[in-house]
Design an enzyme around this catalytic site. Structure first.
Site, mmCIF file in Angstrom:
data_model
loop_
_atom_site.group_PDB
_atom_site.id
_atom_site.type_symbol
_atom_site.label_atom_id
_atom_site.label_comp_id
_atom_site.label_asym_id
_atom_site.label_seq_id
_atom_site.Cartn_x
_atom_site.Cartn_y
_atom_site.Cartn_z
ATOM 1 N N LYS A 95 0.857 -1.191 0.000
ATOM 2 C CA LYS A 95 0.000 0.000 0.000
ATOM 3 C C LYS A 95 0.891 1.239 0.000
ATOM 4 O O LYS A 95 1.756 1.380 0.861
ATOM 5 C CB LYS A 95 -0.897 0.018 1.237
ATOM 6 C CG LYS A 95 -1.705 1.304 1.412
ATOM 7 C CD LYS A 95 -2.296 1.401 2.806
ATOM 8 C CE LYS A 95 -1.251 1.482 3.876
ATOM 9 N NZ LYS A 95 -0.457 2.749 3.832
ATOM 10 N N ASP A 129 -5.015 0.387 8.736
ATOM 11 C CA ASP A 129 -4.836 0.167 7.298
ATOM 12 C C ASP A 129 -5.430 -1.144 6.795
ATOM 13 O O ASP A 129 -5.443 -1.385 5.585
ATOM 14 C CB ASP A 129 -3.345 0.178 6.944
ATOM 15 C CG ASP A 129 -2.747 1.574 6.951
ATOM 16 O OD1 ASP A 129 -3.517 2.542 6.863
ATOM 17 O OD2 ASP A 129 -1.512 1.683 7.043
#
EC number: 2.7.1.148
Length: 290
Positions: free
Chosen positions: A12, A139
């Site tokens: 990410k 996240d």
């Protein structure tokens, strides 16, 4: 007997990261535009009587001896939520640097949730998976779907974005691991004064327009990370000096940095130049956006 299930745990990348302040609940109010690289870890789940995890790959040593792991925590929470009694033998191929600002642990946990729902044949639903993800970390939820998105709040508010221009990234880490908690402590964000508004939409336009908008938005964790690890500045500078680099920045809480390029050829040439100059760096090239 179900066959093994393998899921990608893609890196990410925070193209932007704004820290608006510290909330009353202790979390930080964030706004971030995130994309996902094609490269990442891989997690395989096989049927077994008990839950167990083996870790292999280039960065496996950094996880050896951990008393608990987000992957195992995700597995246990999914089992508790669904009431399933089955175990699983999980194998994590750790290709991403640990504690490097690209969501490796969160992506691994999300991959475990996806793999185990398939292996165990359960369908807990989005609400349950979102609750598990939120409990595991800020996240994990955005990593469940691994799609370009604007995320805000403490990570629980997510708006998928499908219309960014296509671009290429060079990811670079000089072998630096940074604690997210330490970076936030160094930031010492002020208490959130008022309820924040939703983030402004990403303006439409060309890749040059996007790069200019990204440059203006910034990463609020970059200055405190540079205080803790000044070498990050060298990584950013090295990326910025490569031909065709439209933007060089740190991702997340660091220490991985990225360079943004219009063309694959530019990105791959930049990676070759950096590898020759810094043979010890971890480097990856990936498409992102459109």
């Amino acid at each position: 007997m179900s066959g093994p299930v393998t899921e990608a745990a893609r890196a990410k990348i925070n193209l932007t990261l704004r820290v608006l302040g510290k909330r009353a609940d202790g979390y930080h109010e964030l706004q971030s535009l995130v994309v996902f690289a094609q490269s990442g870890d891989r997690l395989t789940a096989r049927e077994a009587d008990e839950l167990r995890l083996d870790v292999a790959g280039r960065f496996a040593a950094a996880l050896q001896g951990e008393p608990d792991n987000l992957v195992l925590r995700a597995a246990r929470m999914l089992r508790e939520e669904t009431g399933i009694k089955s175990g699983a033998h999980l194998t994590l191929e750790k290709n991403l640097p640990v504690a490097s600002g690209i969501g490796g642990g969160s992506a691994d946990a999300a991959a475990a949730l996806r793999a185990l729902t398939a292996l165990w044949g359960v369908a807990p639903g989005d609400e349950v998976l979102s609750r598990i993800a939120a409990a595991l970390g800020a996240d994990v939820l955005v990593c469940l779907h691994s799609r370009t998105a604007m995320m805000w709040g403490k990570g629980e508010k997510i708006m998928p974005l499908a219309d960014l221009p296509r671009f290429w990234l060079v990811l670079a880490n000089a072998g630096i691991a940074l604690s997210t908690a330490a970076v936030f402590r160094e930031l010492a964000a002020a208490p959130l004064a008022a309820a924040p508004s939703d983030p402004a939409p990403v303006p439409p336009g060309t890749l040059d327009d996007l790069a200019a908008w990204l440059a203006a938005e910034g990463n609020d964790l970059e200055p405190p990370a540079l205080t803790l690890a000044p070498e990050i500045g060298e990584t950013i500078s090295a990326l910025a000096l490569t031909a065709g680099c439209l933007l060089a920045r740190m991702s997340g809480s660091g220490a991985t940095c990225f360079g943004l390029y219009a063309a694959e050829e530019e990105a791959r040439e930049a990676a070759l130049v950096l590898q020759a100059a810094h043979p010890g760096w971890w480097l990856e090239v990936s498409a992102a956006g459109g």
